[in-house]
Design a protein around this motif. Structure first.
Motif, mmCIF file in Angstrom:
data_model
loop_
_atom_site.group_PDB
_atom_site.id
_atom_site.type_symbol
_atom_site.label_atom_id
_atom_site.label_comp_id
_atom_site.label_asym_id
_atom_site.label_seq_id
_atom_site.Cartn_x
_atom_site.Cartn_y
_atom_site.Cartn_z
ATOM 1 N N ASP A 17 0.825 -1.023 0.009
ATOM 2 C CA ASP A 17 0.066 0.101 -0.255
ATOM 3 C C ASP A 17 0.994 1.175 0.130
ATOM 4 N N TRP A 18 1.116 1.947 -1.056
ATOM 5 C CA TRP A 18 1.918 3.028 -1.198
ATOM 6 C C TRP A 18 1.638 4.321 -0.406
ATOM 7 N N LEU A 19 0.277 4.510 -0.436
ATOM 8 C CA LEU A 19 -0.056 5.479 0.620
ATOM 9 C C LEU A 19 0.441 5.290 2.008
ATOM 10 N N ALA A 20 0.044 4.174 2.325
ATOM 11 C CA ALA A 20 0.298 3.779 3.644
ATOM 12 C C ALA A 20 2.028 3.715 3.949
ATOM 13 N N LEU A 21 2.771 3.485 2.895
ATOM 14 C CA LEU A 21 4.137 3.369 2.952
ATOM 15 C C LEU A 21 4.554 5.101 3.512
ATOM 16 N N VAL A 22 3.936 5.918 2.637
ATOM 17 C CA VAL A 22 4.319 7.340 2.653
ATOM 18 C C VAL A 22 4.066 7.877 4.032
ATOM 19 N N ILE A 23 2.940 7.467 4.584
ATOM 20 C CA ILE A 23 2.544 7.832 6.023
ATOM 21 C C ILE A 23 3.364 7.147 6.928
ATOM 22 N N PRO B 10 -7.595 4.347 13.416
ATOM 23 C CA PRO B 10 -7.011 4.645 14.764
ATOM 24 C C PRO B 10 -6.025 3.906 15.221
ATOM 25 N N MET B 11 -5.741 2.520 14.856
ATOM 26 C CA MET B 11 -4.433 1.819 15.209
ATOM 27 C C MET B 11 -3.155 2.405 15.031
ATOM 28 N N ALA B 12 -3.118 2.917 13.716
ATOM 29 C CA ALA B 12 -1.887 3.453 13.491
ATOM 30 C C ALA B 12 -1.756 4.689 14.253
ATOM 31 N N GLY B 13 -2.657 5.640 14.371
ATOM 32 C CA GLY B 13 -2.379 6.834 15.151
ATOM 33 C C GLY B 13 -2.156 6.451 16.473
ATOM 34 N N TYR B 14 -2.879 5.792 17.043
ATOM 35 C CA TYR B 14 -2.499 5.147 18.487
ATOM 36 C C TYR B 14 -1.201 4.560 18.713
ATOM 37 N N LEU B 15 -0.441 4.032 17.771
ATOM 38 C CA LEU B 15 0.751 3.398 17.817
ATOM 39 C C LEU B 15 2.039 4.565 17.831
ATOM 40 N N LEU B 16 1.463 5.300 16.792
ATOM 41 C CA LEU B 16 2.566 6.455 16.572
ATOM 42 C C LEU B 16 2.504 7.297 17.891
ATOM 43 N N GLY B 17 1.599 7.678 18.444
ATOM 44 C CA GLY B 17 1.219 8.282 19.596
ATOM 45 C C GLY B 17 2.028 7.794 20.473
ATOM 46 N N LEU B 18 1.718 6.416 20.758
ATOM 47 C CA LEU B 18 2.395 5.504 21.938
ATOM 48 C C LEU B 18 4.078 5.614 21.671
ATOM 49 N N SER B 19 4.390 5.752 20.416
ATOM 50 C CA SER B 19 5.987 5.889 20.199
ATOM 51 C C SER B 19 6.449 7.009 20.718
ATOM 52 N N PRO C 186 6.708 -0.656 19.061
ATOM 53 C CA PRO C 186 5.534 0.320 18.879
ATOM 54 C C PRO C 186 5.848 0.556 17.199
ATOM 55 N N ILE C 187 7.066 0.989 16.996
ATOM 56 C CA ILE C 187 7.538 1.644 15.574
ATOM 57 C C ILE C 187 7.082 0.648 14.684
ATOM 58 N N TYR C 188 7.714 -0.689 14.724
ATOM 59 C CA TYR C 188 7.296 -1.676 13.704
ATOM 60 C C TYR C 188 5.922 -1.814 13.598
ATOM 61 N N THR C 189 5.301 -2.077 14.672
ATOM 62 C CA THR C 189 3.790 -2.371 14.522
ATOM 63 C C THR C 189 3.101 -1.216 13.899
ATOM 64 N N PHE C 190 3.573 0.179 14.125
ATOM 65 C CA PHE C 190 2.845 1.292 13.579
ATOM 66 C C PHE C 190 3.118 1.117 11.931
ATOM 67 N N ALA C 191 4.343 0.629 11.678
ATOM 68 C CA ALA C 191 4.667 0.503 10.223
ATOM 69 C C ALA C 191 3.356 -0.410 9.440
ATOM 70 N N THR C 192 3.292 -1.566 10.027
ATOM 71 C CA THR C 192 2.373 -2.350 9.606
ATOM 72 C C THR C 192 0.739 -1.975 9.587
ATOM 73 N N ALA C 193 0.422 -1.215 10.886
ATOM 74 C CA ALA C 193 -0.792 -0.693 11.086
ATOM 75 C C ALA C 193 -1.427 0.362 10.190
ATOM 76 N N THR C 194 -0.336 1.011 9.833
ATOM 77 C CA THR C 194 -0.723 2.022 8.373
ATOM 78 C C THR C 194 -1.467 1.431 7.331
ATOM 79 N N ALA C 195 -0.999 0.341 7.013
ATOM 80 C CA ALA C 195 -1.613 -0.504 5.934
ATOM 81 C C ALA C 195 -2.641 -1.626 6.492
ATOM 82 N N PHE C 196 -2.337 -2.674 7.293
ATOM 83 C CA PHE C 196 -3.163 -3.610 7.547
ATOM 84 C C PHE C 196 -3.415 -3.583 9.265
#
Length: 298
Positions: A51-57, A124-133, A167-177
């Motif tokens: 997911d390219w947009l998720a990759l950019v995020i 929400p999951m991606a936002g939460y994990l970035l905030g947690l980081s 949380p950084i690694y899980t954020f990277a996955t959460a942006t797309a899946f």
């Protein structure tokens, strides 16, 4: 008119100082490479599609976070650097701690705004994990409000400061899946990152002639504890890599790294070889799932 010229010169000087500071300490090209590889691989461990947009995020969030954390480290290390590394930007007066502190809080503000927008507009999951980081990085900056206790125990310091990778690694996955965020594949990938990063943290500080003020692992726990830490962290990364099928890439480098470490024990002046292989181990680790994806597609 004169005041405007003075203000203009001051602004140019400050901009130039920040550019020099960024070149010397932020290592932006390297940060971007790691962020892109990590974000792509975090998707490929759970999917064959990107997911390219998720990759950019993900790359944007991780890059800003890593740069902000670099500023935190520069401020925390200021007193030590004045003694051990007086040529670095802050100790030599290129830029003041107050200016870096201002930049730090701008970065934190950008991250919190970004995490909020991601949570509201993306998922929400991606936002939460970035905030947690971000929140965990602030605890790291304050050294969990027990700086004396952590500072006296270098391995505890390293462990508490490496955990943020999860949380950084899980954020990277959460942006797309987001539904796959806490699956075993993602968590094992995070463990490869944790092990490889910890190995690099130790191996890059093996200089036997390092300034005593740096409190390197060798000076605190000696070769026995240092070797044990590296073997354990490389073992964790290697085992985790087997769990997600990327061990064919990591194991040869792991063997070379441990062999180099053995040589460094006998000839400490060769420590740069071990540090270089540890850096290569990290690079291979973040790229491994992406490499396996494309090799499998051939």
């Amino acid at each position: 008119m004169l005041e405007k010229d003075i203000d203009s010169q001051r602004t140019r000087f400050q901009s130039s100082a920040w550019i020099t500071f960024a070149k010397e300490r932020f290592q932006i090209p390297g940060v971007l490479i790691v962020a892109i590889a990590q974000s792509a691989s975090a998707q490929y461990v759970v999917s064959n599609a990107l997911d390219w947009l998720a990759l950019v995020i993900a790359v944007t969030g991780i890059t800003i976070l890593l740069i902000t954390m670099r500023m935190m480290d520069e401020l925390k290390d200021f007193d030590t650097d004045k003694v051990a590394h007086p040529d670095r930007p802050l100790p030599r007066g290129l830029i003041s701690p107050q200016e870096v502190r201002s930049g730090l809080w701008i970065g934190v503000g950008m991250l919190l705004l970004t995490s909020t927008l991601i949570g509201l507009l993306w998922n929400p999951m991606a936002g939460y994990l970035l905030g947690l980081s971000v929140g965990y990085s602030l605890l790291m900056y304050r050294e969990f409000f027990v700086p004396e206790a952590i500072g006296a125990r270098p391995f505890w310091y390293a462990i508490t400061h490496q955990i943020i990778l999860v949380p950084i690694y899980t954020f990277a996955t959460a942006t797309a899946f987001p539904e796959a965020t806490f699956t075993s594949a993602v968590l094992w990938f995070a463990m490869t990152g944790l092990g490889a990063s910890f190995a690099l943290e130790v191996c890059r500080k093996l200089d036997p002639n390092a300034h005593p003020a740096l409190g390197t692992y060798l000076s605190v726990v000696g070769w026995g504890g240092t070797v044990t830490a590296v073997v354990g962290s490389v073992g964790l990364a290697s085992y985790a890599s087997y769990q997600i099928g990327v061990h064919t890439i990591l194991w040869p480098i792991a063997i070379a790294l441990l062999g180099s470490l053995a040589l460094t024990v006998m000839r400490p002046q060769r420590f740069k070889w071990t540090a270089g292989l540890a850096a290569l181990f990290v690079l291979a680790q973040v790229f491994a799932p992406t490499i396996i994806h494309f090799i499998g597609a051939l």
